[in-house]
Scaffold this active site. Sequence first.
Site, PDB file in Angstrom:
ATOM      1  N   LYS A 121       0.818  -1.220   0.000  1.00  0.00           N
ATOM      2  CA  LYS A 121       0.000   0.000   0.000  1.00  0.00           C
ATOM      3  C   LYS A 121       0.850   1.268   0.000  1.00  0.00           C
ATOM      4  O   LYS A 121       2.040   1.252   0.312  1.00  0.00           O
ATOM      5  CB  LYS A 121      -0.973  -0.028   1.179  1.00  0.00           C
ATOM      6  CG  LYS A 121      -2.109  -1.032   0.951  1.00  0.00           C
ATOM      7  CD  LYS A 121      -3.216  -0.908   1.953  1.00  0.00           C
ATOM      8  CE  LYS A 121      -4.409  -1.782   1.537  1.00  0.00           C
ATOM      9  NZ  LYS A 121      -5.489  -1.778   2.543  1.00  0.00           N
ATOM     10  N   ARG A 172      -3.828 -10.135   4.762  1.00  0.00           N
ATOM     11  CA  ARG A 172      -4.347 -10.122   3.390  1.00  0.00           C
ATOM     12  C   ARG A 172      -3.255  -9.545   2.489  1.00  0.00           C
ATOM     13  O   ARG A 172      -2.860  -8.385   2.655  1.00  0.00           O
ATOM     14  CB  ARG A 172      -5.624  -9.283   3.309  1.00  0.00           C
ATOM     15  CG  ARG A 172      -6.265  -9.250   1.925  1.00  0.00           C
ATOM     16  CD  ARG A 172      -7.528  -8.395   1.929  1.00  0.00           C
ATOM     17  NE  ARG A 172      -8.184  -8.395   0.622  1.00  0.00           N
ATOM     18  CZ  ARG A 172      -7.901  -7.542  -0.359  1.00  0.00           C
ATOM     19  NH1 ARG A 172      -6.950  -6.613  -0.171  1.00  0.00           N
ATOM     20  NH2 ARG A 172      -8.534  -7.595  -1.518  1.00  0.00           N
TER      21      ARG A 172
END
Length: 287
Positions: free
Chosen positions: A231, A265
């Site tokens: 991210k 995840r």
Amino acid sequence: MAKDTFLNRKTTLNVKGRLVDLSVPAVMGILNLTSDSFYSKSRTGTVDQALIRSAEIIEGGGMFIDIGAYSSRPGAADVSAAEETEKIVTAVEAISKDFPDALLSIDTFRAGVARAAVEAGAHIINDISAGEMDETMFETVANLNVPYLMMHMRGTPQTMQQQTRYQDMMPEIVSYFSQKLSVLKKLGLKDIILDPGFGFAKTLDQNYELLRQLHDLDIFELPVLAGLSRKSMIYKFLGGGPEDALNGTTALNTIALMKGTNILRVHDVRAAAECIALFRKTQQKNS
């Protein structure tokens, strides 16, 4: 006190009669059916590619395959419900046939997509909006009687980065989940996973504050998922882009595990599985 709460945390999920144990942290591998995902290498455009990706996730040590056909990156384009449903149902049917023991999570905020996916063979619903973007989602998931993964977010993927002002972020997130859980438990839903929503309606600094305070979610005694993989909180701080963020992902995943996270995840399943194995080794006492 936090440690005692963690020890009381619910660590089993009833997945269509199959008990899944999360007392050992697990990996959820990302399978994107959209060409709009922020990390280009995660995109799968055909059923054959989805099957190859599923095999990679399973062989890499993933417990869950998280299938999505609607990109949730900031400013992502909208996708119709019909297109999302068709892509997901086709993938679920194919993966269920080739990998009948695979646990399939569906990344959707639409109740209709959730229902169609579960009817096609999916096991878990992963809703980035926690029912905010479809008012029928809670009732639908309760009727389907499948585990529900709900995330903290403000607004929509198109507007969330304009909604990052908090008076006190972590207490507000705790209050958000408390209100949602009250409704879900009245509907009889027992298997719930919390995702604090790294990168969703949060600035770079707020993401790191969230990671530091992740233990505050222990109060709910529910499994917690961390979605940190590649991210912008990593590469906007270190430089480069998503393709350069694997090392940073592993570092932050390790911190998340130290904070009690049950599910990672990720895009890079084997790296996350190795991270968990090494973390667990550090927790073992010599016999």
